[in-house]
Every structure is written in C-alpha cells, then in structure tokens.
Design a protein around this motif. Structure first.
Motif, PDB file in Angstrom:
ATOM      1  N   ALA A   7      19.617  41.708   4.345  1.00 59.88           N
ATOM      2  CA  ALA A   7      19.470  42.368   5.645  1.00 59.88           C
ATOM      3  C   ALA A   7      20.346  41.689   6.695  1.00 59.88           C
ATOM      4  N   ALA A   8      20.319  40.372   6.723  1.00 57.08           N
ATOM      5  CA  ALA A   8      21.140  39.634   7.688  1.00 57.08           C
ATOM      6  C   ALA A   8      22.630  39.883   7.432  1.00 57.08           C
ATOM      7  N   GLY A   9      23.003  39.983   6.172  1.00 56.45           N
ATOM      8  CA  GLY A   9      24.402  40.193   5.806  1.00 56.45           C
ATOM      9  C   GLY A   9      24.967  41.520   6.285  1.00 56.45           C
ATOM     10  N   ILE A  10      24.098  42.526   6.453  1.00 53.36           N
ATOM     11  CA  ILE A  10      24.579  43.816   6.942  1.00 53.36           C
ATOM     12  C   ILE A  10      24.209  44.048   8.409  1.00 53.36           C
ATOM     13  N   GLY A  11      23.631  43.032   9.030  1.00 47.32           N
ATOM     14  CA  GLY A  11      23.355  43.093  10.463  1.00 47.32           C
ATOM     15  C   GLY A  11      22.112  43.859  10.862  1.00 47.32           C
ATOM     16  N   PHE A  12      21.124  43.937   9.977  1.00 48.68           N
ATOM     17  CA  PHE A  12      19.875  44.626  10.283  1.00 48.68           C
ATOM     18  C   PHE A  12      18.706  43.665  10.163  1.00 48.68           C
ATOM     19  N   THR A  13      17.608  43.996  10.836  1.00 45.48           N
ATOM     20  CA  THR A  13      16.384  43.232  10.627  1.00 45.48           C
ATOM     21  C   THR A  13      15.794  43.673   9.292  1.00 45.48           C
ATOM     22  N   PRO A  14      15.028  42.829   8.637  1.00 42.78           N
ATOM     23  CA  PRO A  14      14.423  43.235   7.366  1.00 42.78           C
ATOM     24  C   PRO A  14      13.584  44.508   7.495  1.00 42.78           C
ATOM     25  N   TRP A  15      12.869  44.675   8.622  1.00 41.44           N
ATOM     26  CA  TRP A  15      12.011  45.844   8.791  1.00 41.44           C
ATOM     27  C   TRP A  15      12.824  47.138   8.804  1.00 41.44           C
ATOM     28  N   ALA A  30       9.116  41.662  -1.038  1.00 39.73           N
ATOM     29  CA  ALA A  30       9.669  42.562  -0.029  1.00 39.73           C
ATOM     30  C   ALA A  30       8.634  42.952   1.022  1.00 39.73           C
ATOM     31  N   ALA A  31       7.367  43.087   0.637  1.00 38.43           N
ATOM     32  CA  ALA A  31       6.328  43.541   1.558  1.00 38.43           C
ATOM     33  C   ALA A  31       6.074  42.564   2.691  1.00 38.43           C
ATOM     34  N   ALA A  32       6.510  41.340   2.565  1.00 37.03           N
ATOM     35  CA  ALA A  32       6.313  40.367   3.632  1.00 37.03           C
ATOM     36  C   ALA A  32       7.069  40.753   4.889  1.00 37.03           C
ATOM     37  N   ASP A  33       8.230  41.380   4.754  1.00 32.30           N
ATOM     38  CA  ASP A  33       9.069  41.662   5.913  1.00 32.30           C
ATOM     39  C   ASP A  33       9.644  43.072   5.965  1.00 32.30           C
ATOM     40  N   MET A  34       9.473  43.875   4.928  1.00 26.55           N
ATOM     41  CA  MET A  34      10.166  45.159   4.844  1.00 26.55           C
ATOM     42  C   MET A  34       9.206  46.305   4.547  1.00 26.55           C
ATOM     43  N   ARG A  35       9.669  47.514   4.793  1.00 25.64           N
ATOM     44  CA  ARG A  35       8.952  48.692   4.321  1.00 25.64           C
ATOM     45  C   ARG A  35       9.283  48.820   2.841  1.00 25.64           C
ATOM     46  N   VAL A  36       8.272  49.041   2.028  1.00 22.69           N
ATOM     47  CA  VAL A  36       8.474  49.011   0.579  1.00 22.69           C
ATOM     48  C   VAL A  36       7.988  50.303  -0.072  1.00 22.69           C
ATOM     49  N   PRO A  74      12.585  55.473  11.366  1.00 23.92           N
ATOM     50  CA  PRO A  74      12.162  54.290  12.123  1.00 23.92           C
ATOM     51  C   PRO A  74      10.733  54.440  12.620  1.00 23.92           C
ATOM     52  N   GLY A  75      10.044  53.348  12.647  1.00 23.71           N
ATOM     53  CA  GLY A  75       8.679  53.362  13.141  1.00 23.71           C
ATOM     54  C   GLY A  75       8.174  51.956  13.363  1.00 23.71           C
TER      55      GLY A  75
END
Length: 94
Positions: A7-15, A30-36, A74-75
């Motif tokens: 996520a950081a490598g493409i310039g986005f937040t994990p969420w 993945a569920a710790a920081d992302m939509r899964v 987005p949400g």
C-alpha cells in the motif's frame, strides 16, 4: 506486513486497498488494516479463528466478483461493537 509495504509503495493507505485472500493467515493479516474479501476454498466455512473478523465472505471466486465492486467503494472503517468486542463477520461490506 507485506500488505502495508505494498500500500505504501503505491501511495495509498492500507484501508484504501482491498485485499482478496483465501488462506486463514492471509485473511487475519490483511484484516488488521484493510478491507478484506475472504474467498473460501471449495465452498468450505472459514475457520472459527478468522470467521469473527470484519471481512466480506464469498463461497468461491464466482460469488466474489459481485462483492469486489462493494469493496472498492470508499467508506468509513468499521467500528468495534459496543463493549469493545469484535465486529462479527458479514457476508457483504456495508
């Protein structure tokens, strides 16, 4: 950790980066920081130690396709249930 670096490598937040996973360890990570989107293997149920996580669940790749559009919408992040408990699993994101 790989999800956070990607996520950081493409310039986005994990969420802002939905993850599609079929392994219990990947789902939990993945569920710790992302939509899964958890895609069960062969239509089996998710193991109890990951089934309680706030993830969208699909019984296979075909069923997962309709859920992907919702994951990319987005949400807000889900909030813990009253009393600080886990959010419970759901079959589709809000």
């Amino acid at each position: 950790m790989a999800y956070l670096r990607a996520a950081a490598g493409i310039g986005f937040t994990p969420w802002d980066c939905p993850a599609v996973e079929d392994s219990p360890n990947g789902i939990r990570s993945a569920a710790a920081d992302m939509r899964v989107l958890a895609v069960s293997r062969g239509g089996t149920e998710l193991p109890a130690h990951v089934a309680h996580l706030p993830v969208a669940q699909a019984r296979g790749a075909c069923a997962a396709l309709s859920l992907l559009t919702r994951l990319f919408t987005p949400g807000p992040r889900p909030r813990p249930a009253a009393g600080g408990g886990a959010i419970g699993s759901r079959s589709a994101p809000p």
